[in-house]
Design a protein around this motif. Structure first.
Motif, mmCIF file in Angstrom:
data_model
loop_
_atom_site.group_PDB
_atom_site.id
_atom_site.type_symbol
_atom_site.label_atom_id
_atom_site.label_comp_id
_atom_site.label_asym_id
_atom_site.label_seq_id
_atom_site.Cartn_x
_atom_site.Cartn_y
_atom_site.Cartn_z
ATOM 1 N N ASN A 1 47.461 -2.250 39.246
ATOM 2 C CA ASN A 1 46.666 -2.978 38.256
ATOM 3 C C ASN A 1 46.180 -2.094 37.122
ATOM 4 O O ASN A 1 45.869 -2.592 36.041
ATOM 5 C CB ASN A 1 45.427 -3.593 38.913
ATOM 6 N N ILE A 2 46.081 -0.799 37.401
ATOM 7 C CA ILE A 2 45.328 0.091 36.519
ATOM 8 C C ILE A 2 46.224 1.018 35.702
ATOM 9 O O ILE A 2 46.180 1.026 34.474
ATOM 10 C CB ILE A 2 44.314 0.909 37.350
ATOM 11 N N LEU A 3 47.050 1.807 36.387
ATOM 12 C CA LEU A 3 47.821 2.840 35.697
ATOM 13 C C LEU A 3 48.786 2.295 34.644
ATOM 14 O O LEU A 3 48.954 2.915 33.587
ATOM 15 C CB LEU A 3 48.562 3.705 36.720
ATOM 16 N N PRO A 4 49.434 1.125 34.871
ATOM 17 C CA PRO A 4 50.322 0.613 33.829
ATOM 18 C C PRO A 4 49.619 0.295 32.506
ATOM 19 O O PRO A 4 50.276 0.288 31.452
ATOM 20 C CB PRO A 4 50.905 -0.659 34.456
ATOM 21 N N ILE A 5 48.321 0.048 32.544
ATOM 22 C CA ILE A 5 47.587 -0.186 31.292
ATOM 23 C C ILE A 5 47.622 1.076 30.442
ATOM 24 O O ILE A 5 47.900 1.038 29.242
ATOM 25 C CB ILE A 5 46.126 -0.602 31.586
ATOM 26 N N GLN A 6 47.367 2.200 31.082
ATOM 27 C CA GLN A 6 47.382 3.471 30.366
ATOM 28 C C GLN A 6 48.793 3.844 29.939
ATOM 29 O O GLN A 6 49.018 4.291 28.802
ATOM 30 C CB GLN A 6 46.798 4.565 31.256
#
Length: 279
Positions: A153-158
């Motif tokens: 959920n988190i790392l692909p945003i960055q």
């Protein structure tokens, strides 16, 4: 500026976890549990149309996790994020900004979609807003919160290049300030919106439902429960004194509420839909 309520459906969580040390005999009056001790909650989001910005606050759970994951949360209901956006004439590609109050899966899971083997932003034209303190907290999770901070959920945003950080103390826009709370998780953001002469405070997990208004009704999920009680005491006073409208993300029935002073402390005053208040 215009505000829209975005309903995305219901899910279930353990009632005891949602009310911490409060006995079931008390919390079930407002949030009855099923035979498995699970209570029904919703993921209700806020869409803000402000000039040339279309801002979504949180993204709900999403649909990219596997069947085993979803079997724990019993997602149900007819409402969907896309359907709610379409109701107002919008598409997810119209979203310019996504404010993520915090990065627990039920608040940010819908930020990322699965495209074959790839994980991509579900809002391809949006900037995703977090803050540095909470981001670091989420990507290096403590054992207590690790199950809520899912790397997919988190790392692909960055990795997408669409991640941006809101600086502490700076407004998001002329009509939107960002408030903070630290008891539920590190540096949770509470958008505060000035709208038609009223102040609307998006409560995220500081106030999951009207059943959580009494100060000791703190979730078992909170990493700093005493801090939550102190924050709520401070916020509740400010909310009553200034007649804020509270937007409730998880209450399965009530979308908005106001508070009032009573002999028992701060308690519920009124509940209503955003649309009923502002037309």
């Amino acid at each position: 500026m215009r505000l829209y309520t975005i309903e995305t459906g219901f899910f279930k969580l353990d009632g005891g976890a949602m009310f911490g040390v409060v006995p079931k005999s008390l919390w079930q009056r407002t949030n009855p549990a099923d035979e498995r001790n699970l209570c029904t909650w919703t993921n209700r989001l806020l869409l803000i149309e402000d000039g040339n910005q279309l801002i979504l606050v949180d993204t709900a759970i999403g649909d990219k996790q596997d069947e085993k994951f979803f079997s724990h949360y019993f997602l149900h209901g007819d409402a969907t994020l896309d359907g709610s956006l379409a109701k107002y004439g919008f598409h997810r590609d119209d979203i310019t900004d996504v404010i993520l109050t915090h990065l627990h899966f039920d608040h940010c899971g819908g930020a990322i979609k699965r495209d074959g083997e790839r994980l991509l932003p579900a809002f391809k034209n949006a900037r995703f807003w977090s803050n540095e303190k909470h981001w670091e907290w989420a990507i290096n999770p403590n054992p207590r919160e690790k199950a809520s901070f899912l790397r997919d959920n988190i790392l692909p945003i960055q990795e997408s290049g669409q991640l941006h950080f809101i600086k502490d103390g700076e407004p998001f826009s002329p009509n939107i300030d960002i408030r903070y709370a630290y008891g539920h998780t590190e540096s949770m953001m509470l958008p505060q919106i000035c709208y038609q002469g009223k102040t609307i405070l998006y409560m995220a997990d500081l106030l999951p439902s009207v059943g959580h208004i009494p100060l000791p009704y703190v979730m078992g999920y909170d990493v700093r429960p005493l801090t939550t009680m102190e924050e709520r005491q401070h916020y509740w006073q400010e909310i009553v004194d200034n007649e804020y409208i509270l937007f409730l993300e998880h209450d399965p029935i009530n979308a908005c509420c106001t508070l009032q002073h009573t002999e028992k402390g701060v308690r519920l005053k009124e509940t209503f839909r955003l649309e009923d208040m502002f037309g």
